[in-house]
Structures are given as structure tokens and as C-alpha cells.
Design an enzyme around this catalytic site. Structure first.
Site, PDB file in Angstrom:
ATOM      1  N   LYS A   1      -4.853  -3.042  14.925  1.00 40.54           N
ATOM      2  CA  LYS A   1      -4.560  -4.317  15.579  1.00 40.54           C
ATOM      3  C   LYS A   1      -4.884  -4.307  17.080  1.00 40.54           C
ATOM      4  CE  LYS A   1      -1.162  -5.304  11.998  1.00 40.54           C
ATOM      5  NZ  LYS A   1      -1.617  -6.491  11.277  1.00 40.54           N
TER       6      LYS A   1
ATOM      7  N   TYR B   1       5.152  -1.641   4.793  1.00 41.54           N
ATOM      8  CA  TYR B   1       3.790  -1.818   4.281  1.00 41.54           C
ATOM      9  C   TYR B   1       2.852  -0.990   5.149  1.00 41.54           C
ATOM     10  CZ  TYR B   1      -0.644  -4.297   3.268  1.00 41.54           C
ATOM     11  OH  TYR B   1      -1.934  -4.630   2.928  1.00 41.54           O
TER      12      TYR B   1
ATOM     13  N   ASP C   1       3.754   4.855  11.353  1.00 36.65           N
ATOM     14  CA  ASP C   1       2.766   3.792  11.178  1.00 36.65           C
ATOM     15  C   ASP C   1       2.994   2.761  12.293  1.00 36.65           C
ATOM     16  OD1 ASP C   1       1.680   1.594   8.466  1.00 36.65           O
ATOM     17  OD2 ASP C   1       1.249   1.607  10.614  1.00 36.65           O
TER      18      ASP C   1
END
Ligand code: KE4
Length: 431
Positions: free
Chosen positions: A272, A144, A239
Site C-alpha cells: 500500500k 486477512y 503483516d
């Protein structure tokens, strides 16, 4: 027994917010039951609307690596707030954060700050297409990369949890150039590059797929992926929104660089941890590629709150703390103790469980061995996971409410917290 405030708040929330939540996974639909409405957090703990305390292993899905309310972070944020919330103009602190990221990510020469992982991945994708002049992109089933249309295909995280691997509302033409391959499948890589190599702008991958709970890309697979991208002129995009500054100070790419001589991705996506809990993400790469971005180059990308002064203060204070000597050694020991303890509790109860961890990130499956791809994750015992999740929640342990999510440990988790967690796991299996 008075009705839980969580239940009342959830009923009220569903009247004004779709599903009662602002991000699907929070609705507990994968595990059932009522989501907990959190009122405050401190250190390793959350308190819900009923005043119940939980040991937190989500940490806002990764950002809270120091634990909640770290004094140095709060001090930096309070000072930044007093100086102004947002200027829409460059600030010195954005330079400091960019320089800090580049010190920790040797594969990159420049970085652009944005406000979410989705925005960072979407921008990196556009940059890869603009820089190569190619349209095809490759991603992997179960990974994702946020909810940009072109990447919302067979995504992991919420989508995988809801069993709808492809989102409604994404026109076929938008994903016509998105190739989705099985994770860890070298043969599929070879075939895809044989067929499409010259047309592939980039391959985007979660190097440790935290959106399949915890699935590592094998070193041979990663080495071959790097070779094929190099040979065909496709950009390899890591990612690291979840793994960056979480599995190691240098992210997952530092682990692959240690295993594969000379390994480096071409572009990296972060989020994050670098925001420390505030809306901040980034994408980074070599100057030759990054300078294709506006205002210098033809690839447009922009954001009102990009590099926000309060978010950058929070991120910088967080990165300052995790750079301290011994931080990751201690964090990794805590995570390893937790993971091994969970596996031991399952073994003692005769329950098949497989688990893995790296740095401050962990995952476990109710299965005899670790899955290496999306079908493997789908084949694990989801019902047992859901029962375990609720048993642990009842014992005040807050795990990710979905089989497809990873777990996160912070520097604030103490040996006593681990013992309470493992005691709950032993009790949960007798439940
Ligand atoms: P955000 O847009 O949610 O900041 O980041 C998207 C994203 C991109 N890349 C990776 C590897 C990610 O894990 C994420 C977001 N992660 C999810 C948890 N699996 C965030 C939680 C949520 O969606 O509410």
C-alpha cells in the site's frame, strides 16, 4: 432523471468481469447498491462516472496517504515513465527504496520487493517455513493477509464481509497446518504453543487489524505472543501491509516497541503506502533469515515486475513526503478530529458508536464499546452501518463499503472536508 452512468457501467462490467469488479469488496455487496465507477481523483476527492464528487476516506485502501495526484509523486512517476516502464533487471532506485525502508524499520536488515501484499505475505510465509524447517503456521480469526491458499482461512476483509470465513478451492491439505486462533486471546496462545510450539514456523498477525475495521492487539497479548515465539523458535511476522507507514512512520511495530522494551517482530510485510498507489509491496527481516531466499538460499521467490522502476519511483516519492517533519503529527490530528467528530455526532443522535484511530487510519462500529476480536465485530450493528454508509455516500462522503474495512485519511483532507463530513454524519442520523 437520466440513468446513472454508474449503473450502466456496472451492468456492462458484469458481462465481462466476474461480479463486475477486479476485487470483491469493490462490488458493494456487503452494503448493497451500485458501486461508483471512478473517473478521476485529486487531493482528497474522487469523481464518479456521473461527475459527482466524493470526499475519499478509502484512498485506494490505504496507499494514497498524500492524497491523489501529489505533485512530487506525479513528477517522479512521469520522469520514471520517460526512462522506461520495466527492465527485468536491477536498478539503483530499488536500492534506494530498500535502504529507505530499512532506515524506517529498525527490526529489518534486508528487504525484498514484490508487487502485491498477497505476494509479500505468501513469500514471508514460505521464507518462515524454509528458514525454520517447520510447517505449522498460526494466524488469527478476522485477520486477512491476502489470498494465498494457506492464509485464506477465516480471513477478514472481503471474506468476512461475505460471511464465508473459509474460501472454496482451498484443498484441506493446504490448510492442514494453518492454525487459526481468536485475536487477543492469551489463553489460546498458551494452549497452542503448549501443543504445537516446536512445530510452529511462524505466527502472522495484523498488529492493528484493519481487516476487522479497527481492532488493536492488546499490549499484554502482543508481549506474550513475542515471548512465546521467542521461547519456541517461531518467527513473529507482522503483516503491516495496511499499518506500515500509515499508523506511524515506523508502522505499528514502532508503537509496540515504545510500549514493550526491546519488542520487534522477526519478519515484516509491507504494501500500500510504500507503492504510493502503484503495484509494490515488500517483506523484510534479519539478514540471517532473508539470505535464505534465492538466489542465495534454498527458499525460492521471484517476480517479473518486482521492484518495477515506475512503482519504486512512486513509492520513493511518497516515502520522501511522509518522512518530512510534522507530517504524521498533522495527519494524526486530522484523523483524531474526524473520529471524535463522528463519535460526537452519534452521541448527539443517541446512537451507540465506538471508534478508534492511529496516525492516518480510523475505524468505527455501531456498538456501545470497541470489539476486541472477530466475534465482537460480528456482533456490531451491520444494518445500521449499511444505512449510514449509504446516507454518507448520498452526501458525497466515500467510506469503505463494508463493516470490516478500516478508513483512511490523507494529508490532503482539509478542515473544510472534515466539517462537510461531520455535517453529513449529523444529517445521516436524522435521515
Ligand atoms: P493485496 O494483495 O490486496 O495488495 O494485499 C493483501 C493484504 C495483505 N495484508 C493486509 C493487512 C491487507 O489489508 C491486504 C489487503 N487489504 C485489502 C483491504 N482490506 C485490499 C482491498 C481489496 O482486497 O480490494
Amino acid at each position: 432523471m437520466p440513468e446513472s452512468r454508474n449503473a450502466g457501467l456496472f451492468a456492462r462490467a458484469q458481462r465481462s468481469i466476474p461480479g463486475g469488479v477486479n476485487s470483491p469488496v469493490r462490488a458493494f455487496r456487503a452494503v448493497g447498491g451500485t458501486p461508483r465507477f471512478i473517473e478521476r481523483a485529486e487531493g482528497a476527492y474522487l469523481w464518479d462516472a456521473d461527475g459527482k464528487r466524493y470526499i475519499d476516506y478509502i484512498g485506494s485502501w490505504g496507499p494514497m496517504i498524500l492524497g491523489h495526484g501529489h505533485p512530487a509523486v506525479l513528477e517522479a512517476v512521469h520522469k520514471a515513465v520517460a526512462d522506461g516502464l520495466s527492465f527485468g533487471a536491477p536498478t539503483e532506485r530499488e536500492i534506494e527504496l530498500a535502504e529507505t525502508i530499512l532506515q524506517l524499520v529498525p527490526s529489518a536488515e534486508q528487504v525484498r520487493l514484490v508487487s502485491s501484499g498477497t505476494e509479500a505475505a505468501m513469500s514471508a510465509l514460505r521464507l518462515a517455513r524454509g528458514a525454520t524447517g517447520r510447517s505449522k503456521i498460526v494466524k488469527f480469526e478476522g485477520c486477512y493477509h491476502g489470498h494465498a491458499d494457506a492464509l485464506l482461512v477465516k480471513a477478514g476483509s472481503g471474506l468476512a464481509t461475505f460471511g464465508h470465513p473459509t474460501s472454496a478451492g482451498v484443498p484441506p491439505e493446504v490448510v492442514r497446518d494453518t492454525l487459526v486462533l481468536p485475536y487477543n486471546d492469551v489463553a489460546a496462545l498458551e494452549t497452542t504453543f503448549d501443543l504445537h510450539g516446536p512445530g510452529i514456523a511462524c505466527v502472522m498477525i495484523e498488529p492493528i487489524a484493519g481487516n476487522m475495521n479497527f481492532v488493536r492487539a492488546g499490549v499484554p497479548f502482543m508481549q506474550r505472543l513475542r515471548e512465546l515465539c521467542t521461547r519456541h523458535g517461531a518467527l513473529l511476522v507482522f503483516d503491516e501491509v495496511m499499518t506500515g507507514f500509515r499508523v506511524a512512520l515506523g508502522g505499528a511495530q514502532s508503537l509496540y516497541a515504545a510500549a514493550i522494551p526491546g519488542f520487534a517482530p522477526d519478519l515484516s510485510v509491507f504494501g500500500k503506502v510504500i507503492g504510493g498507489g502503484m503495484p509494490l509491496a515488500a517483506f523484510a527481516g534479519p539478514r540471517s533469515v532473508m539470505e535464505q531466499l534465492a538466489p542465495l538460499g534454498p527458499v525460492y521467490q521471484a517476480g517479473t515486475l518486482s521492484g518495477n522502476p515506475v512503482a519504486t519511483a512512486c513509492g520513493l516519492a511518497t516515502l520522501r513526503e511522509i518522512r518530512k517533519p510534522g507530517f504524521f503529527d498533522a495527519l494524526a490530528r486530522t484523523t483524531r478530529t474526524l473520529t471524535d467528530g463522528l463519535l460526537c455526532a452519534a452521541h448527539e443522535a443517541g446512537v451507540p458508536m465506538a471508534g478508534d484511530c492511529e496516525g492516518g487510519m480510523f475505524g468505527f462500529f455501531f456498538a456501545a464499546k470497541l470489539p476486541h476480536d472477530y466475534p465482537g465485530v460480528m456482533a456490531t450493528d451491520q444494518q445500521r452501518f449499511n444505512r449510514f454508509f449509504h446516507a454518507m455516500l448520498d452526501h458525497g462522503i466515500y467510506l469503505a463499503p463494508a463493516l470490516y474495512e478500516a478508513g483512511f485519511v490523507s494529508a490532503a483532507h482539509t478542515p473544510a472536508d472534515l466539517e462537510a463530513t461531520l455535517g453529513a454524519a449529523r444529517a445521516a442520523r436524522e435521515a
